[in-house]
Design a protein around this motif. Structure first.
Motif, PDB file in Angstrom:
ATOM      1  N   LEU A  27       0.807  -1.216   0.000  1.00  0.00           N
ATOM      2  CA  LEU A  27       0.000   0.000   0.000  1.00  0.00           C
ATOM      3  C   LEU A  27       0.844   1.271   0.000  1.00  0.00           C
ATOM      4  O   LEU A  27       0.439   2.281  -0.570  1.00  0.00           O
ATOM      5  N   CYS A  28       1.997   1.208   0.648  1.00  0.00           N
ATOM      6  CA  CYS A  28       2.825   2.409   0.797  1.00  0.00           C
ATOM      7  C   CYS A  28       3.913   2.543  -0.257  1.00  0.00           C
ATOM      8  O   CYS A  28       4.649   3.533  -0.264  1.00  0.00           O
ATOM      9  N   SER A  29       4.040   1.541  -1.127  1.00  0.00           N
ATOM     10  CA  SER A  29       5.064   1.630  -2.163  1.00  0.00           C
ATOM     11  C   SER A  29       4.472   1.427  -3.552  1.00  0.00           C
ATOM     12  O   SER A  29       4.598   2.293  -4.427  1.00  0.00           O
ATOM     13  N   ALA A  30       3.769   0.316  -3.774  1.00  0.00           N
ATOM     14  CA  ALA A  30       3.266   0.015  -5.105  1.00  0.00           C
ATOM     15  C   ALA A  30       1.983   0.769  -5.438  1.00  0.00           C
ATOM     16  O   ALA A  30       1.809   1.246  -6.566  1.00  0.00           O
ATOM     17  N   VAL A  31       1.061   0.875  -4.483  1.00  0.00           N
ATOM     18  CA  VAL A  31      -0.234   1.499  -4.757  1.00  0.00           C
ATOM     19  C   VAL A  31      -0.121   3.017  -4.737  1.00  0.00           C
ATOM     20  O   VAL A  31      -0.558   3.713  -5.656  1.00  0.00           O
ATOM     21  N   TYR A  32       0.473   3.538  -3.690  1.00  0.00           N
ATOM     22  CA  TYR A  32       0.699   4.981  -3.554  1.00  0.00           C
ATOM     23  C   TYR A  32       1.989   5.174  -2.768  1.00  0.00           C
ATOM     24  O   TYR A  32       2.034   4.846  -1.579  1.00  0.00           O
ATOM     25  N   PRO A  33       3.039   5.653  -3.390  1.00  0.00           N
ATOM     26  CA  PRO A  33       4.305   5.836  -2.666  1.00  0.00           C
ATOM     27  C   PRO A  33       4.185   6.941  -1.620  1.00  0.00           C
ATOM     28  O   PRO A  33       4.261   8.134  -1.936  1.00  0.00           O
ATOM     29  N   VAL A  34       3.946   6.534  -0.384  1.00  0.00           N
ATOM     30  CA  VAL A  34       3.785   7.506   0.701  1.00  0.00           C
ATOM     31  C   VAL A  34       5.116   8.197   0.970  1.00  0.00           C
ATOM     32  O   VAL A  34       6.166   7.560   1.042  1.00  0.00           O
ATOM     33  N   LYS A  35       5.045   9.516   1.139  1.00  0.00           N
ATOM     34  CA  LYS A  35       6.262  10.296   1.367  1.00  0.00           C
ATOM     35  C   LYS A  35       6.040  11.278   2.503  1.00  0.00           C
ATOM     36  O   LYS A  35       4.898  11.533   2.931  1.00  0.00           O
ATOM     37  N   ALA A  36       7.120  11.828   3.004  1.00  0.00           N
ATOM     38  CA  ALA A  36       7.049  12.809   4.079  1.00  0.00           C
ATOM     39  C   ALA A  36       6.168  13.978   3.661  1.00  0.00           C
ATOM     40  O   ALA A  36       6.267  14.472   2.538  1.00  0.00           O
ATOM     41  N   GLY A  37       5.277  14.367   4.557  1.00  0.00           N
ATOM     42  CA  GLY A  37       4.380  15.479   4.283  1.00  0.00           C
ATOM     43  C   GLY A  37       3.013  15.070   3.793  1.00  0.00           C
ATOM     44  O   GLY A  37       2.087  15.889   3.778  1.00  0.00           O
ATOM     45  N   ASP A  38       2.837  13.809   3.368  1.00  0.00           N
ATOM     46  CA  ASP A  38       1.524  13.329   2.948  1.00  0.00           C
ATOM     47  C   ASP A  38       0.595  13.214   4.152  1.00  0.00           C
ATOM     48  O   ASP A  38       1.039  12.969   5.284  1.00  0.00           O
ATOM     49  N   THR A  39      -0.693  13.356   3.889  1.00  0.00           N
ATOM     50  CA  THR A  39      -1.703  13.082   4.902  1.00  0.00           C
ATOM     51  C   THR A  39      -2.479  11.844   4.467  1.00  0.00           C
ATOM     52  O   THR A  39      -3.002  11.796   3.352  1.00  0.00           O
ATOM     53  N   VAL A  40      -2.536  10.857   5.359  1.00  0.00           N
ATOM     54  CA  VAL A  40      -3.138   9.566   5.042  1.00  0.00           C
ATOM     55  C   VAL A  40      -4.304   9.314   5.992  1.00  0.00           C
ATOM     56  O   VAL A  40      -4.195   9.527   7.200  1.00  0.00           O
ATOM     57  N   LEU A  41      -5.431   8.869   5.440  1.00  0.00           N
ATOM     58  CA  LEU A  41      -6.593   8.457   6.229  1.00  0.00           C
ATOM     59  C   LEU A  41      -6.658   6.937   6.252  1.00  0.00           C
ATOM     60  O   LEU A  41      -6.607   6.297   5.202  1.00  0.00           O
ATOM     61  N   ILE A  42      -6.773   6.360   7.449  1.00  0.00           N
ATOM     62  CA  ILE A  42      -6.865   4.904   7.589  1.00  0.00           C
ATOM     63  C   ILE A  42      -8.133   4.574   8.361  1.00  0.00           C
ATOM     64  O   ILE A  42      -8.303   5.000   9.515  1.00  0.00           O
ATOM     65  N   HIS A  43      -9.033   3.833   7.723  1.00  0.00           N
ATOM     66  CA  HIS A  43     -10.230   3.371   8.425  1.00  0.00           C
ATOM     67  C   HIS A  43      -9.877   2.167   9.295  1.00  0.00           C
ATOM     68  O   HIS A  43      -8.964   1.401   8.989  1.00  0.00           O
ATOM     69  N   ALA A  44     -10.623   2.013  10.409  1.00  0.00           N
ATOM     70  CA  ALA A  44     -10.366   0.929  11.374  1.00  0.00           C
ATOM     71  C   ALA A  44      -8.905   0.968  11.823  1.00  0.00           C
ATOM     72  O   ALA A  44      -8.191  -0.031  11.765  1.00  0.00           O
ATOM     73  N   ALA A  45      -8.489   2.136  12.272  1.00  0.00           N
ATOM     74  CA  ALA A  45      -7.075   2.346  12.593  1.00  0.00           C
ATOM     75  C   ALA A  45      -6.599   1.526  13.784  1.00  0.00           C
ATOM     76  O   ALA A  45      -5.388   1.355  13.962  1.00  0.00           O
ATOM     77  N   ALA A  46      -7.502   1.010  14.605  1.00  0.00           N
ATOM     78  CA  ALA A  46      -7.109   0.186  15.754  1.00  0.00           C
ATOM     79  C   ALA A  46      -7.196  -1.305  15.454  1.00  0.00           C
ATOM     80  O   ALA A  46      -6.957  -2.124  16.336  1.00  0.00           O
ATOM     81  N   GLY A  47      -7.523  -1.654  14.213  1.00  0.00           N
ATOM     82  CA  GLY A  47      -7.585  -3.061  13.832  1.00  0.00           C
ATOM     83  C   GLY A  47      -6.215  -3.621  13.526  1.00  0.00           C
ATOM     84  O   GLY A  47      -5.198  -2.918  13.609  1.00  0.00           O
TER      85      GLY A  47
END
Length: 336
Positions: free
Chosen positions: A143-163
């Motif tokens: 998810l963080c490399s192939a789907v969308y390369p997450v980088k410093a400064g990005d804002t990410v929303l995660i559903h069910a964050a405690a799962g």
């Protein structure tokens, strides 16, 4: 390739949890089998910890049909190699190992596996930790490399964050320098997620998720949203993402959202929607190893495993019932 003398070539008794037909958790039944010596290219593993994942529920219900029934579900476990087949040189009897992904069959005290789907487990990583998050680590890597390369400064929303996936994913994104917003079902789950690095928690039962995300991002929206809930949640998530941002749909706990008309993605929204499969991602042996080793490195760098519940193997049905109730946090393990 040189040959190896097979260690412990005798058959081994094993307990399995099998389903004979698709249905509820009560379909999970204990059976005893005898495992032969591993064939060429295989290893036999005595399990010490077995991961429980929501995909196991999809397999049990037939939402994701299995190749044939009866079948043993489960796609993740750690254990000890107790026998190796001819031609297996990279793994040794007595070696600690872990694996994630197909072929299914981890709900067992022991099983045989293709050796190239098994990773040697480093001495500094505990069996339970590995079995609780290898698949989720591989998913976060995807998810963080192939789907969308997450980088410093990005804002990410995660559903069910405690799962189970949420806790791993939020730590992974934070390690890459992202700001992470997460939805949770209770104050206790919010506290748990924040303890694992979550920047802002949204109590989705009490707060309007879309409006709150817009407020937290000054109306801009997030760069990337990861949704493992599905149903109406996925459709609402479209309005949380900035123009030309990305949504990854990785589950449908609350149901299939049904066909999505491409027109809802733009031009007004102009967002991209991905439906990635971690099993497809790790079907390539090189990527499988890369994602596994990346997970080991994240663990060494501070990724924390949170095991919310442990059940005996024979109580797999209770584990599924707990998972499906939604009243869980972190990962669930089975112990042979």
């Amino acid at each position: 390739m040189h040959s190896r003398a097979i260690s412990d070539p005798s058959a081994r008794a094993a307990a399995q949890i099998a389903i004979e037909q698709y249905g509820g958790a009560s379909q999970l039944k204990v059976r005893e089998v005898t495992l032969p010596a591993p064939a060429a290219g295989e290893v036999r593993i005595r399990h010490t910890a077995i991961g429980v994942n929501f995909v196991d529920v999809y397999h049990r219900t037939g939402h994701y049909p299995l190749p044939a029934l009866p079948a043993v579900p489960g796609v993740e476990a750690a254990g000890i190699v107790d026998a190796v087949g001819p031609g297996v040189d990279a793994l040794q009897p007595g070696q600690r190992v872990v694996y994630a992904g197909p072929p299914v069959g981890s709900y067992a005290s022991a099983r045989t596996m293709p050796a190239d789907r098994v990773l040697a487990l480093p001495d500094d990583i505990d069996d339970a930790v590995a079995a609780s998050l290898l698949l989720r680590g591989m998913t976060a890597h995807m998810l963080c490399s192939a789907v969308y390369p997450v980088k410093a400064g990005d804002t990410v929303l995660i559903h069910a964050a405690a799962g189970g996936l949420g806790l791993v994913m939020l730590q992974w994104a934070k390690a890459l320098g992202a700001r992470v917003i997460g939805t949770v079902g209770s104050a206790a789950k919010a506290e748990l997620a924040v303890a694992h690095g979550l920047d802002e928690a949204i109590l989705y039962r009490e707060q309007d998720v879309v409006a709150t995300v817009r407020t937290l991002t000054d109306g801009r929206g997030v760069d990337y949203a990861v949704d493992g809930i599905g149903g109406p949640t996925l459709l609402a998530t479209l309005d949380t993402v900035r123009p030309f941002g990305m949504i990854a749909s990785v589950g449908q706990v609350s149901g299939d959202p049904g066909p999505i008309d491409l027109s809802v993605l733009g031009p007004g929204r102009s967002v991209a929607l991905s439906r990635p499969s971690v099993f497809r991602y790790v079907s390539d042996p090189a990527r499988y190893r890369e994602a596994g080793l990346a997970t080991f490195e994240r663990l060494r760098s501070g990724l924390k495993a949170h095991i919310g519940a442990v059940f005996p193997l024979a109580e797999a049905a209770l584990a599924h019932a707990r998972l499906e109730s939604g009243d869980t946090h972190g990962s669930i393990l089975l112990r042979p």
